[in-house]
Enzyme design. Sequence first.
Site, PDB file in Angstrom:
ATOM      1  N   GLN A 103       0.834  -1.202   0.000  1.00 24.27           N
ATOM      2  CA  GLN A 103       0.000   0.000   0.000  1.00 24.27           C
ATOM      3  C   GLN A 103       0.871   1.256   0.000  1.00 24.27           C
ATOM      4  OE1 GLN A 103      -3.142   0.748  -0.352  1.00 24.27           O
ATOM      5  NE2 GLN A 103      -3.008   2.907   0.243  1.00 24.27           N
ATOM      6  N   GLU A 104       1.988   1.203   0.690  1.00 16.82           N
ATOM      7  CA  GLU A 104       2.875   2.365   0.785  1.00 16.82           C
ATOM      8  C   GLU A 104       3.646   2.611  -0.512  1.00 16.82           C
ATOM      9  OE1 GLU A 104       3.264   4.603   2.998  1.00 16.82           O
ATOM     10  OE2 GLU A 104       2.304   3.837   4.806  1.00 16.82           O
ATOM     11  N   SER A 105       4.222   1.556  -1.080  1.00 16.07           N
ATOM     12  CA  SER A 105       5.192   1.749  -2.176  1.00 16.07           C
ATOM     13  C   SER A 105       5.026   0.817  -3.358  1.00 16.07           C
ATOM     14  CB  SER A 105       6.604   1.553  -1.622  1.00 16.07           C
ATOM     15  OG  SER A 105       6.787   0.194  -1.212  1.00 16.07           O
ATOM     16  N   TYR A 144      -6.808   4.201   3.259  1.00 15.09           N
ATOM     17  CA  TYR A 144      -5.531   3.526   3.497  1.00 15.09           C
ATOM     18  C   TYR A 144      -5.749   2.207   4.242  1.00 15.09           C
ATOM     19  CZ  TYR A 144      -0.829   2.921   5.567  1.00 15.09           C
ATOM     20  OH  TYR A 144       0.392   2.437   5.973  1.00 15.09           O
TER      21      TYR A 144
END
EC number: 4.2.2.n1
Length: 486
Positions: free
Chosen positions: A312-314, A439
Amino acid sequence: MTRIKLSYFTIGLVALLLALALWPNIPWRNGQEGQLDQIKARGELRVSTISSPLIYSTEKDTPSGFDYELAKRFADYLGVKLVIIPHHNIDDLFDALDNDDTDLLAAGLIYNRERLNRARTGPAYYSVSQQLVYRLGSPRPKSFSDLKGQVVVASGSAHMTTLKRLKQTKYPELNWSSSVDKSGKELLEQVAEGKLDYTLGDSATIALLQRIHPQLAVAFDVTDEEPVTWYFKQSDDDSLYAAMLDFYSEMVEDGSLARLEEKYLGHVGSFDYVDTKTFLSAIDNVLPSYQHLFEKHAGDIDWKLLAVIAYQESHWNPQATSPTGVRGLMMLTRVTADGLGVKDRVDPEESIRGGAIYLQRLMKKLPETIPEDERIWFALAAYNLGYGHMLDARRLTKNQNGNPDSWVDVKMRLPMLSQKRYYPSTTYGYARGHEAYNYVENIRRYQVSLVGYLQEKEKKAAQHAAIEAELGKSNPVVGPGWSIGD
């Protein structure tokens, strides 16, 4: 799939009134041993179910599932041990009930009038619609008149009743077959794999399976929302039913039922084929490079959860950089990285180690009143939004008479942190709460995909190994100079 339209207050009130109405029919008042007495004397609540990610499943001998957790809580409420009895199909479930081999059926079963001849129903705990599915890429039928292929449904399912009714009332040419060998889940998987043209499923199960089989597509809704309920043996004895009503009323009153529904169904609403397909491809092609690092540094966190946070972040890109300057697999800020001792944010191992430590610190920092199985979602909101803003969301929840320790209540207040009506009165001011909401929901969806996809791969690998072993027995390897019979 949506939640039951009735308010939880209404459900609780109805449960209470029914329990009072049933009071004269409870056998112990007349000196008889009722269903509840038998269960308590045995010390066991026997619950028959079907294996499914939503209903009941095990990973490394750890059971989970909406129906499993609800049944476990009911057994605890009765003060007895839960005994789970898995069955392959719905016919076997009701046969077990008829033969007194089980006390109740908890298997995501839709309320069905035809079943009332064989069993009683408990309270509804969520609702689903029946849907017709096909494989993406095939022509999409808009009604049963457009079907050009075979329809197969699980024997004994509510879908059979629905199809019979539709044939009698609207589609006289409608034909289908039922399968005794395949469960509803297996038939859905066959459609996704192109081995079957059409089947019917419930909207909740379909939504979850689409995370693992994105080719599974919904053609149209066959029914409106219908309640999902437990079934138990027909009897003049109301003792078990009364206990069940009391239990559900208590679950509604303390918010446990809403939290359980949120845990299993609160994040499955929207489906993005391209995003899911891209993620599953990354599991095969990118994750193997970093899996050992996630496993090494996960600590008390499930490594698969840590992995989907990084995705999800990168998107598992160690060189990822945002316009605000956060970098690496776990997208750490410079300040956070320095506090964690991370010297190189684009080094995969340093980033994963730092992100895991930071997340565990956030979880320990949370108020102890937050339930253990919900702490991770609060921590993730803080990871994305900042700890102070997460506390603001809890305060908003409390001020609006919600439960600040319940994720289902707090997540609905996160978007308010960016609304002028609310953020001026918060301690930490404006925040992009809607982004934190998305998120956490995205991470939960990715987690469903990763866990289910890896389980499918393990299952197929085991089946392949079994076939290879069987072939090896049939065709033994013969060394040089040897012959069969020597």
